[in-house]
Motif scaffolding. Structure first.
Motif, short mmCIF file in Angstrom:
data_model
loop_
_atom_site.label_atom_id
_atom_site.label_comp_id
_atom_site.label_asym_id
_atom_site.label_seq_id
_atom_site.Cartn_x
_atom_site.Cartn_y
_atom_site.Cartn_z
N GLY A 9 56.39 11.05 -12.76
CA GLY A 9 55.08 11.64 -12.53
C GLY A 9 54.97 12.33 -11.20
N ALA A 10 55.86 11.94 -10.28
CA ALA A 10 55.86 12.63 -8.98
C ALA A 10 56.50 14.01 -9.13
N TYR A 11 56.27 14.84 -8.15
CA TYR A 11 56.81 16.20 -8.20
C TYR A 11 57.28 16.61 -6.81
N THR A 12 58.39 17.31 -6.75
CA THR A 12 58.79 17.93 -5.50
C THR A 12 59.40 19.29 -5.82
N PRO A 13 59.07 20.30 -5.05
CA PRO A 13 59.63 21.62 -5.38
C PRO A 13 61.14 21.61 -5.22
N ILE A 14 61.81 22.31 -6.12
CA ILE A 14 63.27 22.42 -6.06
C ILE A 14 63.62 23.40 -4.94
N VAL A 15 64.47 22.95 -4.03
CA VAL A 15 64.87 23.80 -2.91
C VAL A 15 66.00 24.71 -3.38
N THR A 16 65.63 25.89 -3.82
CA THR A 16 66.63 26.78 -4.40
C THR A 16 66.50 28.17 -3.79
N THR A 17 67.60 28.90 -3.78
CA THR A 17 67.56 30.28 -3.29
C THR A 17 67.33 31.25 -4.44
N GLU A 18 67.08 30.72 -5.61
CA GLU A 18 66.96 31.56 -6.80
C GLU A 18 65.51 32.01 -6.98
N GLY A 19 65.31 33.30 -7.23
CA GLY A 19 63.98 33.79 -7.57
C GLY A 19 63.82 33.77 -9.06
N SER A 20 64.30 34.81 -9.70
CA SER A 20 64.34 34.85 -11.15
C SER A 20 65.80 34.82 -11.57
N ALA A 21 66.11 33.99 -12.56
CA ALA A 21 67.51 33.84 -12.99
C ALA A 21 67.90 34.91 -14.00
N ARG A 22 66.99 35.81 -14.29
CA ARG A 22 67.27 36.85 -15.28
C ARG A 22 67.23 38.21 -14.59
N GLN A 23 67.99 39.15 -15.14
CA GLN A 23 68.06 40.47 -14.51
C GLN A 23 66.91 41.37 -14.93
N HIS A 24 66.20 41.01 -15.99
CA HIS A 24 65.13 41.86 -16.49
C HIS A 24 65.64 43.28 -16.72
N GLY A 25 66.86 43.36 -17.18
CA GLY A 25 67.44 44.66 -17.55
C GLY A 25 67.56 45.63 -16.40
N ARG A 26 67.78 45.13 -15.20
CA ARG A 26 67.83 46.05 -14.06
C ARG A 26 69.24 46.40 -13.65
N GLY A 27 70.20 45.90 -14.40
CA GLY A 27 71.58 46.34 -14.19
C GLY A 27 72.13 46.01 -12.82
N ILE A 28 71.81 44.82 -12.32
CA ILE A 28 72.35 44.44 -11.02
C ILE A 28 73.77 43.92 -11.18
N ALA A 29 73.95 43.00 -12.12
CA ALA A 29 75.30 42.51 -12.44
C ALA A 29 75.66 43.04 -13.81
N GLN A 30 76.51 44.05 -13.83
CA GLN A 30 76.84 44.69 -15.10
C GLN A 30 78.18 44.18 -15.61
N ALA A 31 78.33 44.20 -16.92
CA ALA A 31 79.57 43.72 -17.53
C ALA A 31 79.92 44.60 -18.72
N LEU A 32 81.19 44.56 -19.05
CA LEU A 32 81.70 45.28 -20.21
C LEU A 32 82.40 44.29 -21.10
N THR A 33 82.40 44.55 -22.40
CA THR A 33 83.33 43.81 -23.25
C THR A 33 84.65 44.57 -23.25
N VAL A 34 85.67 43.91 -23.74
CA VAL A 34 86.99 44.55 -23.76
C VAL A 34 86.91 45.89 -24.49
N ARG A 35 86.14 45.91 -25.59
CA ARG A 35 86.08 47.15 -26.37
C ARG A 35 85.42 48.26 -25.55
N GLU A 36 84.31 47.93 -24.91
CA GLU A 36 83.63 48.95 -24.10
C GLU A 36 84.56 49.43 -22.99
#
Lengths: 207, 486, 1014
Positions: free
Chosen positions: C663-690
């Motif tokens: 029932g207690a709560y403490t904020p997680i001390v993390t350097t993460e803002g959003s764990a998703r890229q929201h399609g902004r192409g910051i970390a891009q990747a290719l498959t072998v075929r591409e």
């Protein structure tokens, strides 16, 4: 009339205050930072001040003229790393004693010159005997956010005297140049010697 | 017909037709009355001392908080990177905005001959000067190294370097200083004849002496009046463009940045409108208690407030349009980063601030369509408080949700001000209030000379048809009345 | 206005006084103290050194058992930076974060500064070495007279090389049994299995030779084995792009290693053996599927893929009750898949792990203590009170030992219970050697004189031996260094030669003393029988290791590479389970077993199997200095004492736990803002075929030709016409006076260089060694230690408050974005190092009102600290958010947040300014290194040579993902890499910033069956 003159005082003082502020900003009349270790860095001061002409008393009144002019020693003999390091290097006490083990404080009268007793050499030998380094007082100082390197300047042909003055004639060394930023830039833009024209953007010295 | 028009019940009930009727002051009869009643306000009261002390205490709290911040570092404030600008810049823009209404009322409305400004412009202009004095503090005390603020000012120096003139912050320095200079000069020039009047009316010797000094030896000669009128007109014309330019410059601090939610060409007009809107709100907050406590209701009449309220309503509508435009562009622009920011603004951490903004600035002012409410000082005062609140939150909503939700999702964050932020915000109100309190007890808060222009001049002998007509134009006088020809 | 007649006037004057006071206070704070600065020369100048010029001493890293080679960068008597030794066969120039942080152990403010003796009142008090040694001699004498020397104990931190032999000989000479060589991180099961299968403890793992990599819980990028060489090999394998091996990770928790896998198969803890047998054909796939809760199809697919892939590489690193059986099965699998000799190379074995005592031996020793059989205990470099489960009750056992001697350098949980502390040198102050591989001796030499009044244990032992007439003869050497040289194959000359390179050939002298018998451990209760609803997985933190890293602020502030949490313990829990328990991230969970309970905030994580919770080991110290004590909780408190009977290795993951919400709560001390890229192409990747499409020129993205794209005459974004600094203009006329200054024909003639960087995301594993290397090189303060919070009341009083406010100062940070997995299925982790992009068209530059940031002619986006007034406008305008502000006086000793309490400040890099409060800072592309290289080149009258130097992050990177250099000169590697078809700039399309950092897209290898596209 007197009343009027009284009134004139107020704006007069105000004007003086403004001028004073501008001048102080111009010459940066704040105190000189003397910091030894990098992590003492505090950005409080404006580093604008220049103790030009400062000539503190040294633990040993080292006579540059005697060593450079009379004995014809090269600056690099004692300041051995000026051409291979950012730091010119202060001679180790051992370096001094290399000669002064032989050349003691007492010199008898010889070929016309009277006998003399050198306080300096005596003090030096005392330090050596106690195995203590000589606590020289720093004269030429730049703030620790200025990364000044001797090596490239020497290698570019800038003489020691250009910045340090005619040290070989100074019985007591004083700060010859203002060492403030305008002074540096004045040389980097080639005003002193076109051959010495060098980059003068901030990151050359500040990082 | 009577020599002097008495307060006409009919007129008071219906409210006269702006702009003709609103300039008349039915309750004011003589020049002497004007000087007497306004000089009367210059006697400090217990209530005033209480108010001043409260203001100074608030100011000291803010000062203490700032000194703590300077000692410890900006970390004691609530900044959470990338939210690098917080309450201080919000408050800065808030106070700059407050200033604008003053210049608008005192300068622009003067040029447009809107008579209703006459009795409220002095308070508004003083408000401008003190608001700018307050605003000017914030860019300095939000600096990481405030003791280096003078580097923003171009001055010759041995470093051979100058400010970056491309930076909107440098433009700010110029804008604020210009605005401060011009508006304070304007205020002082306008005060000249009043100083003279007070010098003649003041019984207390020291004050009399000081007013004498300040009046620069004004002797009420025709020449002086002509020069005064010219100078006043010139300054009014000079400060008019400032109303637009200054807050446009301030808006460039944000419009010039690439931050989503800031990077909008709309910002300049949007900010100016908001500024005037908030300023008029503050005018109400100030003038309504004054007319009450200083017994100046027959100077600052309901007609004047009514007119000002209409101006307020108009600017509120402009601001509302700007809000809608912003949302619309955010939507139609199709930029995903912009859109996610807008989502964050309305539904994110500070969603309620956005709704406070919309309610206070767009919904509540709509009540001013109702004349009864326009003429209801209680409502006007309450509304003005809401407007101040809403306009502060407008800036907050524009700045901080944007910064906390920028291009880089990894750095998205939340922002919460701390006690230091709030203390300094409080201090700014204390500072502003202190100066204003000191002003109203040492300077005439209603312009004596300009009021006299619209009350009946002292006449030698009564005459059936002489006097002032409703429109304020003089009627012809008897030929034999000396001194009336030409 | 009147000052005395009206009260208001009086008030105004008071007000003015106050304001004046304020001004004075400001000024006083502003100005630094005006001391006279002395120039203290040497007494006699040491020949090899030049002031302000670094010497590099080749030595050996002792932060973990692997023993990588390091170069100690030393200047004016201080070692301030560790870099990998390129000549060392293990790490070949790379160095992990823990190795980088060794200097903070050296200068740690909480080190013992002198010997300590427990006085009458039971307090440890400082003593001189004479007193301490006399006491030690006396105790040794007593033990020997009492004839109980045979039952004394020496626990030593495992290290390869001569010291174990030396120690055993010393012990034997004193009639004492051989020492226990302890390494809590060692995977005893795998070592034992390898010995059985290959006859070596750790064969060389040649990932690059494999066609398929399957890791069953073996975190070879975290702490499993020698992670630096493994990472180098793995990155090389990934760099083969199209024909790189696919990597499948099988395990209950997706570790950093798992995050680098193309496919994650989430299995229940304890079911790994069944899976391995299924793959081996010894067990049925269906049984394995039911046991592991993995779809049959998945396992079947893996099995078929595995049989098709020769050579494959299968690894296991599960600390369960059947660990060795599993390891043997995996070795058998490797044999069948033709791995032995190709991907598993016993002939290139790593010998660093030879001779590690099993966990069972350690516990047996503890039991001996509890039984009161141990008259004298000597401990060096290990902390059993912390590293063994609370259930083992080491504290009680220690109480039964009449006299306990610790050689620990730090006041840790164990040494605080000891009666005599003889503080050891830090490795950087010590002589020694290591045997990383057969026929390779790595030497260890001190970089500087001791920081505190400590002595190297080996020297202490020699001194003690000399004091004992009986054995003095055996230890004739004056000190350990001499002893080493005498034993060194080839003698002094060979040793001196080895000192230069750091490595020599040969084998260290083996111990002549008898080894001790290994204890027979009791098996752990089968995991199924333990109480609790969820499996508990406890894994060693990859930054803090066995907890020994916890007293180094760099490692505490080092975000966990997977969860990005720092300065805090957490419980990883699957989102489905979390929903079931009504738990959200930050809710404090109570993890309870028969042995006890710990409480820590929950971290809802899709990278953990749904019947499992996981906790990192390494935090929760009760002592060990200001940075470690009281930070986090120790999951060891709830672990049962159980072993894998065959190998005697401790079963970390052999229990279940009852998990409840407090029932207690403490904020997680993390350097993460959003764990998703929201399609902004910051970390891009290719498959072998591409990738194939790209290579064939069938480019789908960046269709429209933009300046800065490969289809222009310039390198991408680096020398494009628009990549002038913000002041440049676009013009076709190359002679245009306002032409961007990277143009070779620029009128200023200054555009000789354009410093740039490429980051190959196909290589990057997200290990964050670069982050710590940057902290070390650039004097970056850590901001979230407990004492740094104490003066900021509004921040949560816990460590990490400043991190909660997002005020971490990591100039280079590893962003970890999740791709997919919203449906609870498999997902992908993408790591992207984000640092100042040194944009050619930088948004931060034109907005700074005082020119504190500007563009240098050689393409750096420069931040001038001493000009900065702290408007922070640059950071507002930086799309990459890579500018960091000094919110407190981290660099000012007079401030409570000072980041380098004595003597951490000795580590500061003299080339880099320490920033005071109120200024902005950011990545400088290691401009100090650029200038140093330029000065050197000038002094030698030449131009810079291609790849002559590199930045700190690039130098450290154990994946070789970062390349730095001059993009304007085609001889530099970076200029070639920047032309790679995979290259892209972050936010280039949206913002036209023309960064100097080129990212090369990651290449994914989807399962053969799976459709292409991620």
């Amino acid at each position: 009339m007197t009343k009027r003159r009284k009134r004139a005082v107020v704006p007069g003082l105000a004007a003086l205050a403004v001028v004073a502020v501008v001048l102080s900003a111009y010459t940066g009349a704040t105190q000189q930072p003397d910091t030894v270790i990098k992590d003492r860095g505090s950005w409080g001061y404006s580093a604008a001040s220049s103790p030009q002409g400062r000539s503190p008393v040294q633990p040993i009144a080292f006579p540059h003229p005697t060593h450079v002019q009379t004995l014809g020693m090269n600056c690099l003999y004692c300041h051995f790393s000026a051409n291979k390091s950012p730091d010119p290097g202060m001679p180790a006490v051992g370096t001094c004693m290399g000669c002064h083990l032989v050349i003691g404080p007492n010199r008898p009268a010889m070929n016309g010159r009277p006998a003399r007793k050198s306080e300096g050499i005596a003090t030096l030998q005392k330090y050596w005997a106690q195995k203590k380094p000589v606590p020289w007082v720093r004269i030429h100082h730049v703030p620790d956010y200025v990364n000044f390197a001797h090596m490239p300047h020497i290698n570019a042909g800038v003489t020691c005297q250009t910045c340090h003055g005619q040290v070989q004639q100074m019985n007591r060394v004083y700060q010859y140049a203002s060492l403030n930023m305008g002074w540096c830039i004045n040389c980097h833009v080639g005003n002193v010697n076109p051959k010495w024209k060098a980059r003068y953007d901030c990151s050359v010295c500040h990082y | 017909m009577a020599t002097v028009t008495r307060p006409d019940e009919e007129v008071l009930r219906l409210g006269p037709n702006i702009p003709e009727a609103n300039i008349q002051l039915p309750g004011v009869e003589k020049y002497e009355q004007v000087t007497r009643e306004i000089q009367r306000t210059l006697y400090p009261t217990k209530l005033w001392f209480a108010g001043l002390s409260v203001a100074i205490i608030c100011m000291l709290i803010g000062l203490g908080a700032w000194m703590w911040q300077v000692y410890m570092g900006l970390g004691v404030a609530g900044y959470s990177p990338p939210v690098m600008w917080g309450v201080y810049i919000v408050t800065f823009v808030f106070w700059v905005g407050i200033g604008h209404a003053g210049t608008l009322i005192s300068a622009i409305l003067y040029l447009f001959r809107a008579g209703f400004r006459t009795t409220i412009y002095r308070a508004a202009e003083a408000m401008t000067v003190f608001a700018i004095m307050t605003a000017g503090l914030f860019p300095i005390l939000h600096l990481g190294r405030p003791w280096k603020f003078f580097w923003l000012i171009p001055y010759p120096n041995w470093r051979l370097i100058w400010p970056q003139f491309k930076s909107p912050l440098v433009w700010d320095v110029f804008a604020i200083l210009t605005y401060l200079t011009v508006s304070s000069t304007f205020l002082y020039i306008g005060l000249l004849p009043d100083f003279a009047a007070l010098r003649d009316a003041e019984p207390r010797p020291l004050r009399k002496h000081i007013y004498g000094v300040l009046s620069l030896g004004w002797r009420n000669s025709e020449l002086e009046w002509r020069h005064f009128a010219r100078a006043y007109l010139f300054l009014a014309a000079f400060s008019t463009p400032l109303v637009l330019s200054v807050h446009s410059t301030v808006s460039f601090d944000f419009a010039m940045a690439d931050t989503p939610g800031w990077h909008a060409t709309l910002f300049a007009p949007y900010f100016v409108a908001g500024a005037i809107f908030s300023g008029i709100g503050m005018v109400f907050t100030i003038i309504i208690p004054i007319r009450r406590w200083f017994h100046l209701k027959h100077y600052v009449t309901l007609n004047h407030l009514d007119a000002a309220a209409k101006l307020c309503l108009f600017t509120s509508l402009v601001v509302g349009t700007a809000y809608l435009t912003e949302f619309f562009i955010g939507w139609i622009g199709g930029n995903s980063m912009e859109q996610s920011y807008w989502w964050n603004r309305v539904f994110g951490q500070w969603w309620w601030a956005a709704w406070v903004m919309l309610t206070c600035n767009c919904v509540l002012p709509l009540t001013l369509f109702v004349q009864r409410l326009r003429r209801n000082t209680t409502w006007l005062f309450t509304l003005s408080i809401f407007i101040n609140l809403g306009m502060w939150f407008e800036r907050f909503v524009i700045f901080d949700p944007s910064l906390s939700h920028e291009f880089e999702p990894w750095q998205w964050t939340r922002y919460a001000p701390t006690y230091v932020d709030w203390a300094i915000l409080l201090g700014s109100f204390g500072w502003f209030t202190m100066w204003f309190m000191l002003f109203i007890k040492n300077f005439p808060v209603v312009a004596i000379s300009e009021v006299k222009e619209i009350v009946p001049p002292p006449l030698r002998t009564p005459h059936p048809v002489e006097g002032i007509e409703v429109t304020g134009m003089r009627l012809a006088f008897e030929p034999e009345t000396p001194g009336e020809r030409d | 206005m009147s000052e005395n007649s009206t009260p208001s006037g009086v008030r105004r004057r008071e007000f003015l006084k106050v304001l004046g006071a304020g001004g004075v206070a400001t000024a006083a704070i502003g100005c630094s103290s005006d001391r006279v600065e002395k120039l203290i020369p040497y007494l006699n100048h040491p020949d090899e050194t030049v002031p302000m010029v670094s010497n590099y001493y080749a030595s050996t890293c002792r932060e973990c058992s692997a023993g990588c080679g390091v170069l100690l960068e030393t200047r004016d008597g201080r070692t301030f930076k560790l870099e990998g030794n390129p000549d060392h066969p293990l790490n070949r120039g790379a160095l992990c974060a823990r190795g980088q942080a060794a200097v903070q152990g050296l200068y740690n403010p909480d080190r013992y500064r002198s010997p300590m003796v427990r006085n009458r009142s039971g307090q440890l008090v400082a003593a001189t070495w004479d007193q301490a040694l006399k006491l030690m001699e006396q105790k040794l004498g007593e033990v020997q007279k009492g004839g109980r020397a045979g039952s004394t104990l020496f626990l030593n931190r495992h290290e390869s090389g001569s010291f174990p032999a030396f120690l055993d000989e010393w012990l034997a000479a004193n009639g004492m049994p051989a020492h226990l060589s302890v390494d809590p991180l060692a995977d005893n099961a795998v070592i034992a299995a390898n010995r059985q299968s290959y006859g070596v403890s750790w064969p060389w793992l040649a990932f690059s030779a494999a066609r398929l990599i399957v890791s069953i819980g073996a975190d070879f990028l975290d702490t499993w084995g020698a992670n630096v060489p493994q990472q180098l090999e793995f990155a090389d394998a990934r760099a083969r792009l199209a024909d790189a091996p696919r990597f499948v990770y099988v395990g209950p928790r997706r570790s950093l290693t798992g995050c680098n896998a193309d496919q994650w198969i989430a299995c229940r803890p304890g079911s790994e053996l069944a899976i391995a047998n299924a793959l081996l054909g010894k067990g049925s796939v269906n049984d394995a599927a039911t046991a592991s809760d993995v779809p049959v199809a998945t396992l079947q697919a893996l099995k078929t893929e595995l049989t098709g892939a020769r050579p494959a590489l299968v690894l296991s690193g599960v600390a369960g009750s059947d660990a060795m059986e599993l390891a043997l099965a995996v070795n058998e699998l490797n044999r069948q898949l033709g791995a032995v000799g190709t991907t598993v190379q016993p002939d290139r074995a790593i010998t660093s792990f030879d001779g590690i005592a099993t966990d069972a031996d350690v516990i047996a020793a503890v039991e001996a203590m509890r039984a009161g059989q141990v008259p004298l205990l000597m401990i060096r470099g290990v902390n059993p009170v912390f590293t063994t489960p609370k259930a083992a009750a080491v504290v009680d056992a220690l109480k039964k030992v009449p006299f306990k001697v610790s050689f620990s350098s730090y006041p840790d949980e164990t040494s605080e219970l000891c009666d005599l502390i003889l503080p050891d040198h830090h490795a950087i102050e010590s002589w020694g050697d290591a045997q990383p591989m057969a026929n390779v001796i790595a030497v260890q030499q001190p970089g500087m004189a001791p920081v505190y009044d400590t002595r190297q244990t080996a020297d202490v032992l020699i001194t003690l031996a000399k004091a004992n007439a009986g054995i003095a003869a055996k230890f004739a050497a004056p000190n350990y260094m001499r002893w080493l040289i005498d034993r060194y194959p080839g003698g002094t000359s060979a040793f001196t030669l080895a000192l230069e390179k750091g490595v020599g050939t040969g084998a260290v002298a083996a111990s002549t003393a008898p080894r001790r018998a290994t204890a027979i451990p009791k098996t752990a209760a089968p995991i199924a029988q333990t109480a609790g609803d969820l499996f508990l997985v406890v894994y060693p933190s990859c930054s803090l290791g066995d907890g020994s890293g916890a007293n180094k602020p760099w490692l505490q502030e080092f975000p966990d590479p997977v969860t990005k949490i720092c300065w805090q313990s957490w419980v990883e829990i699957n989102q489905q389970t979390a929903v079931k328990l009504g738990v959200d991230t930050g809710d404090i969970l109570r993890v309870e077993t028969a042995q006890g309970a710990v409480e820590a905030p929950a971290y809802v994580f899709m990278g953990i199997q749904k019947d499992t919770v996981a906790m990192a080991f390494g935090l929760g110290h009760t002592a060990y200095g200001r940075y470690a004590a009281g930070v986090g909780v120790n999951p060891g408190d709830v672990l049962p004492v159980g072993f894998d009977a065959k190998s005697g290795s401790f079963a970390w993951t052999a229990t279940r736990a009852k998990v409840t919400k407090t029932g207690a709560y403490t904020p997680i001390v993390t350097t993460e803002g959003s764990a998703r890229q929201h399609g902004r192409g910051i970390a891009q990747a290719l498959t072998v075929r591409e990738l194939a499409d790209l290579a064939a020129g069938r480019v789908t993205e960046h269709a429209e030709a933009m300046p800065g794209m490969p289809n222009t005459e310039y390198l991408p974004g680096l020398r494009s016409p628009m990549a002038a600094d913000a002041q440049g203009v676009v013009s076709s006329n190359i002679k245009h006076k306002e032409q961007g200054m990277y143009s070779p024909d620029h009128w200023s003639g200054m555009a000789k260089r354009r410093w740039a960087m490429t980051v190959d995301l196909a290589r990057c594993t997200g290990c964050q060694a670069c982050v710590t290397a940057c902290y070390a090189e650039n004097n970056i303060p850590t901001v979230a230690a407990p004492y740094q919070e104490s003066h900021t009341a509004f921040l949560h009083g816990v460590a990490g408050g400043n991190i909660l406010k997002g005020r971490e100062m990591n100039w280079i940070r590893l962003e970890r974005y999740w791709e997919g997995g919203e449906d609870g299925g498999d997902f992908e982790a993408r790591f992207v190092p984000m640092l100042c992009q040194h944009c050619g068209n930088a948004p931060c530059e034109p907005v700074c009102p005082v020119y504190a940031t500007y563009h240098s002619p050689d393409g750096l986006n420069v931040q001038v600290y001493n000009r900065c007034v702290g408007t922070r406008y640059c950071s507002n305008n930086c799309p990459y958010k890579v500018r960091y502000f000094n919110w407190f006086g981290y660099g000012e000793p007079a401030r409570p947040q000072y980041a380098w309490p004595e003597r951490l400040s000795w580590q500061l890099n003299p080339d880099v300014t320490v920033r005071g409060k109120g200024v902005m800072e950011k990545c400088s592309f290691c401009v100090q290194r650029i200038r140093e290289a330029e000065h050197r080149a000038k002094a030698e009258g030449r131009e810079l040579r291609p790849d002559e130097f590199t930045t700190s992050c690039a130098q450290a990177c154990p994946s070789r993902a970062i390349t730095f250099g001059d993009a304007a000169d085609n001889d530099w590697t970076v200029a070639k890499l920047a032309l790679d078809k995979r290259g892209y700039h972050v936010f280039q399309e949206q913002l036209n910033t023309f960064p100097a950092v080129v990212y090369l897209k990651k290449v994914n290898h989807p399962a053969p069956a799976a459709p292409a596209g991620v």
